[in-house]
Structures are given as structure tokens and as C-alpha cells.
Enzyme design. Structure first.
Site, PDB file in Angstrom:
ATOM      1  N   LYS A  11       0.824  -1.214   0.000  1.00 65.30           N
ATOM      2  CA  LYS A  11       0.000   0.000   0.000  1.00 65.30           C
ATOM      3  C   LYS A  11       0.863   1.272   0.000  1.00 65.30           C
ATOM      4  O   LYS A  11       2.038   1.227   0.391  1.00 65.30           O
ATOM      5  CB  LYS A  11      -0.950  -0.048   1.209  1.00 65.30           C
ATOM      6  CG  LYS A  11      -1.928  -1.241   1.145  1.00 65.30           C
ATOM      7  CD  LYS A  11      -2.926  -1.236   2.297  1.00 65.30           C
ATOM      8  CE  LYS A  11      -3.873  -2.426   2.205  1.00 65.30           C
ATOM      9  NZ  LYS A  11      -4.928  -2.397   3.252  1.00 65.30           N
ATOM     10  N   TYR A  51     -11.828  -3.257  -4.497  1.00 64.37           N
ATOM     11  CA  TYR A  51     -12.417  -3.426  -3.158  1.00 64.37           C
ATOM     12  C   TYR A  51     -13.943  -3.447  -3.202  1.00 64.37           C
ATOM     13  O   TYR A  51     -14.586  -3.097  -2.218  1.00 64.37           O
ATOM     14  CB  TYR A  51     -11.945  -2.302  -2.232  1.00 64.37           C
ATOM     15  CG  TYR A  51     -10.563  -2.523  -1.627  1.00 64.37           C
ATOM     16  CD1 TYR A  51     -10.248  -3.700  -0.938  1.00 64.37           C
ATOM     17  CD2 TYR A  51      -9.572  -1.538  -1.702  1.00 64.37           C
ATOM     18  CE1 TYR A  51      -8.987  -3.884  -0.366  1.00 64.37           C
ATOM     19  CE2 TYR A  51      -8.313  -1.721  -1.132  1.00 64.37           C
ATOM     20  CZ  TYR A  51      -8.032  -2.899  -0.456  1.00 64.37           C
ATOM     21  OH  TYR A  51      -6.790  -3.087   0.119  1.00 64.37           O
ATOM     22  N   ASN A 114      -2.619  -1.001   7.141  1.00 67.07           N
ATOM     23  CA  ASN A 114      -2.051  -2.319   7.488  1.00 67.07           C
ATOM     24  C   ASN A 114      -1.055  -2.856   6.456  1.00 67.07           C
ATOM     25  O   ASN A 114      -0.899  -4.064   6.291  1.00 67.07           O
ATOM     26  CB  ASN A 114      -3.179  -3.310   7.789  1.00 67.07           C
ATOM     27  CG  ASN A 114      -4.044  -3.585   6.586  1.00 67.07           C
ATOM     28  OD1 ASN A 114      -3.829  -3.015   5.521  1.00 67.07           O
ATOM     29  ND2 ASN A 114      -5.008  -4.478   6.738  1.00 67.07           N
ATOM     30  N   HIS A 117      -1.936  -5.582   0.920  1.00 64.65           N
ATOM     31  CA  HIS A 117      -3.133  -6.348   0.555  1.00 64.65           C
ATOM     32  C   HIS A 117      -2.680  -7.685  -0.010  1.00 64.65           C
ATOM     33  O   HIS A 117      -1.722  -7.733  -0.776  1.00 64.65           O
ATOM     34  CB  HIS A 117      -3.938  -5.601  -0.523  1.00 64.65           C
ATOM     35  CG  HIS A 117      -4.896  -6.503  -1.236  1.00 64.65           C
ATOM     36  ND1 HIS A 117      -6.144  -6.811  -0.707  1.00 64.65           N
ATOM     37  CD2 HIS A 117      -4.783  -7.219  -2.378  1.00 64.65           C
ATOM     38  CE1 HIS A 117      -6.746  -7.666  -1.525  1.00 64.65           C
ATOM     39  NE2 HIS A 117      -5.944  -7.937  -2.545  1.00 64.65           N
ATOM     40  N   GLU A 128      -8.286 -10.383  -9.285  1.00 61.86           N
ATOM     41  CA  GLU A 128      -7.402  -9.250  -9.026  1.00 61.86           C
ATOM     42  C   GLU A 128      -6.205  -9.236  -9.980  1.00 61.86           C
ATOM     43  O   GLU A 128      -5.782  -8.172 -10.432  1.00 61.86           O
ATOM     44  CB  GLU A 128      -6.943  -9.274  -7.559  1.00 61.86           C
ATOM     45  CG  GLU A 128      -8.101  -8.974  -6.613  1.00 61.86           C
ATOM     46  CD  GLU A 128      -7.794  -9.245  -5.148  1.00 61.86           C
ATOM     47  OE1 GLU A 128      -6.599  -9.399  -4.796  1.00 61.86           O
ATOM     48  OE2 GLU A 128      -8.743  -9.324  -4.345  1.00 61.86           O
TER      49      GLU A 128
HETATM   50  P1  IDP Z   1      -7.714  -8.075   4.169  1.00 60.80           P
HETATM   51  O1  IDP Z   1      -6.901  -6.904   3.634  1.00 60.80           O
HETATM   52  O2  IDP Z   1      -6.996  -8.776   5.297  1.00 60.80           O
HETATM   53  O3  IDP Z   1      -8.204  -9.010   3.094  1.00 60.80           O
HETATM   54  P2  IDP Z   1     -10.450  -7.046   4.304  1.00 60.80           P
HETATM   55  O4  IDP Z   1     -11.466  -7.455   5.303  1.00 60.80           O
HETATM   56  O5  IDP Z   1     -10.619  -7.539   2.886  1.00 60.80           O
HETATM   57  O6  IDP Z   1      -9.009  -7.445   4.877  1.00 60.80           O
HETATM   58  O7  IDP Z   1     -10.410  -5.462   4.299  1.00 60.80           O
HETATM   59  C1  IDP Z   1      -9.792  -4.738   3.253  1.00 60.80           C
HETATM   60  C2  IDP Z   1      -9.006  -3.597   3.861  1.00 60.80           C
HETATM   61  O8  IDP Z   1      -9.915  -2.689   4.469  1.00 60.80           O
HETATM   62  C3  IDP Z   1      -8.047  -4.016   4.980  1.00 60.80           C
HETATM   63  O9  IDP Z   1      -6.777  -4.396   4.487  1.00 60.80           O
HETATM   64  C4  IDP Z   1      -7.976  -2.776   5.841  1.00 60.80           C
HETATM   65  O10 IDP Z   1      -6.999  -1.854   5.359  1.00 60.80           O
HETATM   66  C5  IDP Z   1      -9.353  -2.154   5.654  1.00 60.80           C
HETATM   67  N1  IDP Z   1     -10.236  -2.496   6.780  1.00 60.80           N
HETATM   68  C6  IDP Z   1     -10.747  -3.703   7.089  1.00 60.80           C
HETATM   69  N2  IDP Z   1     -11.514  -3.660   8.184  1.00 60.80           N
HETATM   70  C7  IDP Z   1     -11.500  -2.362   8.589  1.00 60.80           C
HETATM   71  C8  IDP Z   1     -12.107  -1.659   9.679  1.00 60.80           C
HETATM   72  O11 IDP Z   1     -12.824  -2.226  10.517  1.00 60.80           O
HETATM   73  N3  IDP Z   1     -11.835  -0.312   9.763  1.00 60.80           N
HETATM   74  C9  IDP Z   1     -11.043   0.344   8.870  1.00 60.80           C
HETATM   75  N4  IDP Z   1     -10.469  -0.286   7.835  1.00 60.80           N
HETATM   76  C10 IDP Z   1     -10.678  -1.619   7.690  1.00 60.80           C
HETATM   77 MG    MG Z   2      -9.572  -8.768   1.567  1.00 59.87          MG
END
Ligand code: IDP
Ligand code: MG
Length: 153
Positions: A11, A51, A114, A117, A128
Site C-alpha cells: 500500500k 475493493y 495495514n 493487501h 485481481e
Molecule cells: P484483508 O486486507 O486482510 O483481506 P479485508 O477485510 O478484505 O481485509 O479489508 C480490506 C481492507 O480494508 C483491509 O486491508 C484494511 O486496510 C481495511 N479495513 C478492514 N476492516 C477495517 C475496519 O474495521 N476499519 C477500517 N479499515 C478496515
Molecule cells: Mg480482503
């Protein structure tokens, strides 16, 4: 067990922090091979599609703004059970829950930042990869059997 391909995106904040080498190194050292790699600032249209499963979530707008805020590094990697292996190397979505030794466990505190991805299923990986890369950019690695032929050239 199967040879799979998966999609990763380092990211924008992680590119800005200079973590690219460290992150890619973890996948390479595990034995996963880079099949394609691209540094570019993702467009809003691209990341909204990427997304789309999260469109209704309250964090969607923040997620898209962040994902399009600067250059990101997109990769396709390949190896045995690559999809699950990459998820394990990345760690849990929320860095507060991610184990130490994982990328998110080691380099993040905030779920919105985080670091990386990684695709979460075979279907997501295929979708993707097709969304982010044209087929002609996907390298074909020389198989073990073919290596001696290449070295003999
Ligand atoms: P992943 O990246 O582990 O697959 P996902 O549930 O697909 O997780 O979520 C996509 C992205 O959205 C995450 O990488 C994170 O940056 C963001 N995200 C997920 N849950 C939350 C939340 O509760 N608050 C804010 N951002 C979130
Ligand atoms: Mg995901």
C-alpha cells in the site's frame, strides 16, 4: 497442494516508508517467485473495483482514499499454495491481532494502514490479477527441468 498465483499490493504508505525491499524479501525468502511487478499510483476507478466487496462498509471511502494516495507496488507471486502462504506472511487484517513475525504484526498498528493487501481466495486472486495486469506482463518462469537447457545456451 497446487502451484498457485496470487495478487499482492504494497500500500502507498508502505512505499512511502521505504518498506518495499523488506516486504518483497519476505515472500522471496519463503520461496515464492515474482511473476509480475508494477509501481504506479492506482486510480479511484481501479481501487473501487478492486475493493467492491467492501462498498457498503463505513470504512470504504477512507480505504479508497488511502489506496489511491500515492504510488503502490502491485505484484503477482507464484508457488505452492501461494494464496494461503501469502495471507500467512501478511498476518491478520487488524495489526493489533497480527502475530509478531508477520508483516502486519511487525510494521503496523492501525487496521486502516495495514501495509499490504493479499488476495483471500483462488477466485479473488484470479479476478485481481486480471484487474491489475495484462496477461503479457505475467512472466513465465523457467521450470527446473528446463534450467539446464537455458544454462547451456
Ligand atoms: P484483508 O486486507 O486482510 O483481506 P479485508 O477485510 O478484505 O481485509 O479489508 C480490506 C481492507 O480494508 C483491509 O486491508 C484494511 O486496510 C481495511 N479495513 C478492514 N476492516 C477495517 C475496519 O474495521 N476499519 C477500517 N479499515 C478496515
Ligand atoms: Mg480482503
Amino acid at each position: 497442494m497446487a502451484i498457485e498465483r496470487t495478487f499482492l499490493m504494497i500500500k502507498p504508505g508502505s512505499v512511502e516508508r521505504g518498506l518495499v525491499g523488506e516486504i518483497i524479501g519476505r515472500f522471496e525468502k519463503k520461496g515464492l517467485k515474482i511473476v509480475a511487478l508494477k509501481l504506479a499510483q492506482p486510480t479511484r476507478a481501479l481501487m473501487e473495483k478492486h475493493y467492491e466487496e467492501h462498498r457498503e462498509k463505513e470504512f470504504f471511502e477512507g480505504l479508497i482514499s488511502y489506496a489511491t494516495s500515492g504510488p503502490a507496488l502491485s505484484l503477482v507471486i507464484e508457488g505452492e499454495d501461494a494464496i494461503a502462504a501469502a495471507r500467512k506472511i501478511a498476518g491478520a487484517t487488524d495489526p493489533k491481532e497480527a502475530d509478531s513475525g508477520t508483516i502486519r504484526g511487525d510494521y503496523a498498528l492501525d487496521v486502516r494502514r495495514n501495509v499490504i493487501h493479499t488476495a483471500d481466495s483462488k477466485e479473488a486472486a484470479e479476478r485481481e490479477i486480471a484487474l491489475h495486469f495484462e496477461n503479457s506482463f505475467l512472466t513465465k518462469h523457467v521450470s527446473q527441468e528446463d534450467k539446464s537447457a537455458v544454462l547451456a545456451l
